[in-house]
Motif scaffolding. Structure first.
Motif, PDB file in Angstrom:
ATOM      1  N   ASN A   5     -32.166  -6.195 -73.238  1.00 59.15           N
ATOM      2  CA  ASN A   5     -32.496  -7.380 -74.041  1.00 59.15           C
ATOM      3  C   ASN A   5     -33.974  -7.429 -74.431  1.00 59.15           C
ATOM      4  O   ASN A   5     -34.617  -8.466 -74.362  1.00 59.15           O
ATOM      5  CB  ASN A   5     -32.120  -8.674 -73.306  1.00 59.15           C
ATOM      6  N   GLY A   6     -34.525  -6.302 -74.783  1.00 60.17           N
ATOM      7  CA  GLY A   6     -35.917  -6.261 -75.219  1.00 60.17           C
ATOM      8  C   GLY A   6     -36.935  -6.284 -74.089  1.00 60.17           C
ATOM      9  O   GLY A   6     -38.132  -6.227 -74.328  1.00 60.17           O
ATOM     10  N   GLN A   7     -36.506  -6.397 -72.864  1.00 59.27           N
ATOM     11  CA  GLN A   7     -37.416  -6.377 -71.720  1.00 59.27           C
ATOM     12  C   GLN A   7     -37.553  -4.937 -71.242  1.00 59.27           C
ATOM     13  O   GLN A   7     -36.622  -4.379 -70.687  1.00 59.27           O
ATOM     14  CB  GLN A   7     -36.878  -7.255 -70.589  1.00 59.27           C
ATOM     15  N   LYS A   8     -38.692  -4.329 -71.457  1.00 62.65           N
ATOM     16  CA  LYS A   8     -38.899  -2.926 -71.098  1.00 62.65           C
ATOM     17  C   LYS A   8     -39.609  -2.808 -69.759  1.00 62.65           C
ATOM     18  O   LYS A   8     -40.451  -3.616 -69.411  1.00 62.65           O
ATOM     19  CB  LYS A   8     -39.709  -2.214 -72.175  1.00 62.65           C
ATOM     20  N   ARG A   9     -39.227  -1.785 -69.030  1.00 62.44           N
ATOM     21  CA  ARG A   9     -39.846  -1.488 -67.740  1.00 62.44           C
ATOM     22  C   ARG A   9     -40.098   0.014 -67.663  1.00 62.44           C
ATOM     23  O   ARG A   9     -39.342   0.810 -68.202  1.00 62.44           O
ATOM     24  CB  ARG A   9     -38.946  -1.895 -66.571  1.00 62.44           C
ATOM     25  N   ILE A  10     -41.132   0.387 -66.948  1.00 65.02           N
ATOM     26  CA  ILE A  10     -41.451   1.804 -66.726  1.00 65.02           C
ATOM     27  C   ILE A  10     -41.166   2.129 -65.270  1.00 65.02           C
ATOM     28  O   ILE A  10     -41.577   1.395 -64.369  1.00 65.02           O
ATOM     29  CB  ILE A  10     -42.925   2.100 -67.062  1.00 65.02           C
ATOM     30  N   CYS A  11     -40.448   3.227 -65.064  1.00 62.62           N
ATOM     31  CA  CYS A  11     -40.120   3.664 -63.703  1.00 62.62           C
ATOM     32  C   CYS A  11     -41.265   4.501 -63.160  1.00 62.62           C
ATOM     33  O   CYS A  11     -41.623   5.523 -63.739  1.00 62.62           O
ATOM     34  CB  CYS A  11     -38.825   4.479 -63.711  1.00 62.62           C
ATOM     35  N   ASP A  12     -41.835   4.063 -62.053  1.00 63.23           N
ATOM     36  CA  ASP A  12     -42.924   4.807 -61.415  1.00 63.23           C
ATOM     37  C   ASP A  12     -42.399   5.873 -60.461  1.00 63.23           C
ATOM     38  O   ASP A  12     -43.105   6.821 -60.147  1.00 63.23           O
ATOM     39  CB  ASP A  12     -43.845   3.846 -60.659  1.00 63.23           C
ATOM     40  N   TYR A  13     -41.143   5.701 -59.974  1.00 64.52           N
ATOM     41  CA  TYR A  13     -40.550   6.666 -59.060  1.00 64.52           C
ATOM     42  C   TYR A  13     -39.030   6.535 -59.100  1.00 64.52           C
ATOM     43  O   TYR A  13     -38.491   5.513 -59.554  1.00 64.52           O
ATOM     44  CB  TYR A  13     -41.075   6.477 -57.624  1.00 64.52           C
ATOM     45  N   ASP A  14     -38.336   7.570 -58.645  1.00 62.83           N
ATOM     46  CA  ASP A  14     -36.876   7.572 -58.604  1.00 62.83           C
ATOM     47  C   ASP A  14     -36.374   6.451 -57.698  1.00 62.83           C
ATOM     48  O   ASP A  14     -36.888   6.257 -56.603  1.00 62.83           O
ATOM     49  CB  ASP A  14     -36.339   8.905 -58.060  1.00 62.83           C
ATOM     50  N   GLY A  15     -35.350   5.723 -58.166  1.00 63.49           N
ATOM     51  CA  GLY A  15     -34.746   4.687 -57.337  1.00 63.49           C
ATOM     52  C   GLY A  15     -35.466   3.347 -57.355  1.00 63.49           C
ATOM     53  O   GLY A  15     -35.019   2.404 -56.704  1.00 63.49           O
ATOM     54  N   GLN A  16     -36.575   3.254 -58.082  1.00 65.06           N
ATOM     55  CA  GLN A  16     -37.300   1.985 -58.157  1.00 65.06           C
ATOM     56  C   GLN A  16     -36.374   0.924 -58.769  1.00 65.06           C
ATOM     57  O   GLN A  16     -35.617   1.204 -59.688  1.00 65.06           O
ATOM     58  CB  GLN A  16     -38.549   2.148 -59.015  1.00 65.06           C
ATOM     59  N   ILE A  17     -36.434  -0.288 -58.263  1.00 65.17           N
ATOM     60  CA  ILE A  17     -35.588  -1.369 -58.770  1.00 65.17           C
ATOM     61  C   ILE A  17     -36.457  -2.391 -59.486  1.00 65.17           C
ATOM     62  O   ILE A  17     -37.445  -2.874 -58.931  1.00 65.17           O
ATOM     63  CB  ILE A  17     -34.791  -2.028 -57.627  1.00 65.17           C
ATOM     64  N   HIS A  18     -36.065  -2.694 -60.736  1.00 65.69           N
ATOM     65  CA  HIS A  18     -36.736  -3.727 -61.517  1.00 65.69           C
ATOM     66  C   HIS A  18     -35.799  -4.925 -61.616  1.00 65.69           C
ATOM     67  O   HIS A  18     -34.609  -4.767 -61.857  1.00 65.69           O
ATOM     68  CB  HIS A  18     -37.049  -3.225 -62.928  1.00 65.69           C
ATOM     69  N   ILE A  19     -36.338  -6.120 -61.441  1.00 61.79           N
ATOM     70  CA  ILE A  19     -35.561  -7.345 -61.609  1.00 61.79           C
ATOM     71  C   ILE A  19     -36.082  -8.040 -62.861  1.00 61.79           C
ATOM     72  O   ILE A  19     -37.253  -8.432 -62.930  1.00 61.79           O
ATOM     73  CB  ILE A  19     -35.686  -8.261 -60.374  1.00 61.79           C
ATOM     74  N   LEU A  20     -35.207  -8.174 -63.845  1.00 59.55           N
ATOM     75  CA  LEU A  20     -35.595  -8.794 -65.101  1.00 59.55           C
ATOM     76  C   LEU A  20     -35.587 -10.310 -64.966  1.00 59.55           C
ATOM     77  O   LEU A  20     -35.078 -10.868 -63.989  1.00 59.55           O
ATOM     78  CB  LEU A  20     -34.648  -8.334 -66.213  1.00 59.55           C
ATOM     79  N   SER A  21     -36.131 -10.989 -65.974  1.00 59.19           N
ATOM     80  CA  SER A  21     -36.281 -12.443 -65.910  1.00 59.19           C
ATOM     81  C   SER A  21     -34.944 -13.179 -65.785  1.00 59.19           C
ATOM     82  O   SER A  21     -34.889 -14.255 -65.212  1.00 59.19           O
ATOM     83  CB  SER A  21     -37.036 -12.946 -67.138  1.00 59.19           C
ATOM     84  N   ASP A  22     -33.854 -12.588 -66.284  1.00 60.62           N
ATOM     85  CA  ASP A  22     -32.552 -13.243 -66.177  1.00 60.62           C
ATOM     86  C   ASP A  22     -31.810 -12.847 -64.902  1.00 60.62           C
ATOM     87  O   ASP A  22     -30.636 -13.132 -64.744  1.00 60.62           O
ATOM     88  CB  ASP A  22     -31.695 -12.954 -67.409  1.00 60.62           C
ATOM     89  N   GLY A  23     -32.502 -12.171 -63.959  1.00 59.10           N
ATOM     90  CA  GLY A  23     -31.908 -11.802 -62.671  1.00 59.10           C
ATOM     91  C   GLY A  23     -31.193 -10.464 -62.667  1.00 59.10           C
ATOM     92  O   GLY A  23     -30.714 -10.024 -61.627  1.00 59.10           O
ATOM     93  N   VAL A  24     -31.116  -9.789 -63.809  1.00 53.68           N
ATOM     94  CA  VAL A  24     -30.466  -8.477 -63.874  1.00 53.68           C
ATOM     95  C   VAL A  24     -31.334  -7.463 -63.150  1.00 53.68           C
ATOM     96  O   VAL A  24     -32.556  -7.423 -63.326  1.00 53.68           O
ATOM     97  CB  VAL A  24     -30.245  -8.053 -65.349  1.00 53.68           C
ATOM     98  N   ALA A  32     -35.223  13.941 -62.667  1.00 60.42           N
ATOM     99  CA  ALA A  32     -34.688  15.297 -62.869  1.00 60.42           C
ATOM    100  C   ALA A  32     -33.348  15.269 -63.592  1.00 60.42           C
ATOM    101  O   ALA A  32     -32.971  16.240 -64.246  1.00 60.42           O
ATOM    102  CB  ALA A  32     -34.545  16.006 -61.527  1.00 60.42           C
ATOM    103  N   LEU A  33     -32.612  14.166 -63.501  1.00 61.48           N
ATOM    104  CA  LEU A  33     -31.343  14.047 -64.216  1.00 61.48           C
ATOM    105  C   LEU A  33     -31.559  13.634 -65.669  1.00 61.48           C
ATOM    106  O   LEU A  33     -30.821  14.048 -66.554  1.00 61.48           O
ATOM    107  CB  LEU A  33     -30.433  13.029 -63.527  1.00 61.48           C
ATOM    108  N   ILE A  34     -32.548  12.811 -65.912  1.00 62.56           N
ATOM    109  CA  ILE A  34     -32.823  12.318 -67.262  1.00 62.56           C
ATOM    110  C   ILE A  34     -33.589  13.357 -68.079  1.00 62.56           C
ATOM    111  O   ILE A  34     -33.315  13.556 -69.254  1.00 62.56           O
ATOM    112  CB  ILE A  34     -33.621  10.996 -67.198  1.00 62.56           C
ATOM    113  N   CYS A  35     -34.547  14.016 -67.471  1.00 65.09           N
ATOM    114  CA  CYS A  35     -35.392  15.001 -68.159  1.00 65.09           C
ATOM    115  C   CYS A  35     -35.413  16.318 -67.381  1.00 65.09           C
ATOM    116  O   CYS A  35     -36.453  16.728 -66.863  1.00 65.09           O
ATOM    117  CB  CYS A  35     -36.816  14.474 -68.299  1.00 65.09           C
TER     118      CYS A  35
END
Length: 128
Positions: A5-24, A32-35
């Motif tokens: 929903n337009g909320q972007k996050r950058i992953c600093d490490y594998d498995g990092q969890i981001h919680i967006l403003s709507d609780g997602v 290694a799987l993505i790139c």
């Protein structure tokens, strides 16, 4: 980089969890799987250097042994620096030393337990 929903996050490490403003909650995937083109097979098995440059499409192992033509340096023998000590350079001797240390510690530990129990029972006037 990813988002919802337009909320972007950058992953600093594998498995990092981001919680967006709507609780997602978003869990970062393994890089290694993505790139996979940015990573060497088996990280060059500790027997070479993983080299990536913008001119080549895939990361490539430069093996310690020039004769090794495998993609992940799997045929290059492991070499230990003298900075790890002479016991590491001679792995059979190191393994024997570790084994004897473990067995010796076990025997000494059992002997101490036997002596302590014997002394305790002697004070209690209990015979073994």
């Amino acid at each position: 980089q990813g988002g919802v929903n337009g909320q972007k996050r950058i992953c600093d490490y594998d498995g990092q969890i981001h919680i967006l403003s709507d609780g997602v909650r978003i869990k970062c995937p393994k890089a290694a799987l993505i790139c996979p083109e940015l990573f060497c097979p088996g990280n060059c098995a500790g027997r070479g250097e993983c080299v990536y440059s913008s001119e080549q499409t895939l990361a490539k192992c430069v093996c310690d042994s020039e004769e090794d033509t495998t993609r992940g340096c799997f045929r290059t023998p492991l070499q230990f620096s003298e900075s790890y000590g002479p016991a590491i350079a001679q792995t059979n001797r190191a393994n024997k030393t570790v084994f004897l240390s473990i067995v010796g510690s076990l025997v000494i530990g059992l002997a101490v337990i036997y002596i302590v129990l014997r002394q305790w029972k002697a004070r209690q006037n209990v015979f073994m």
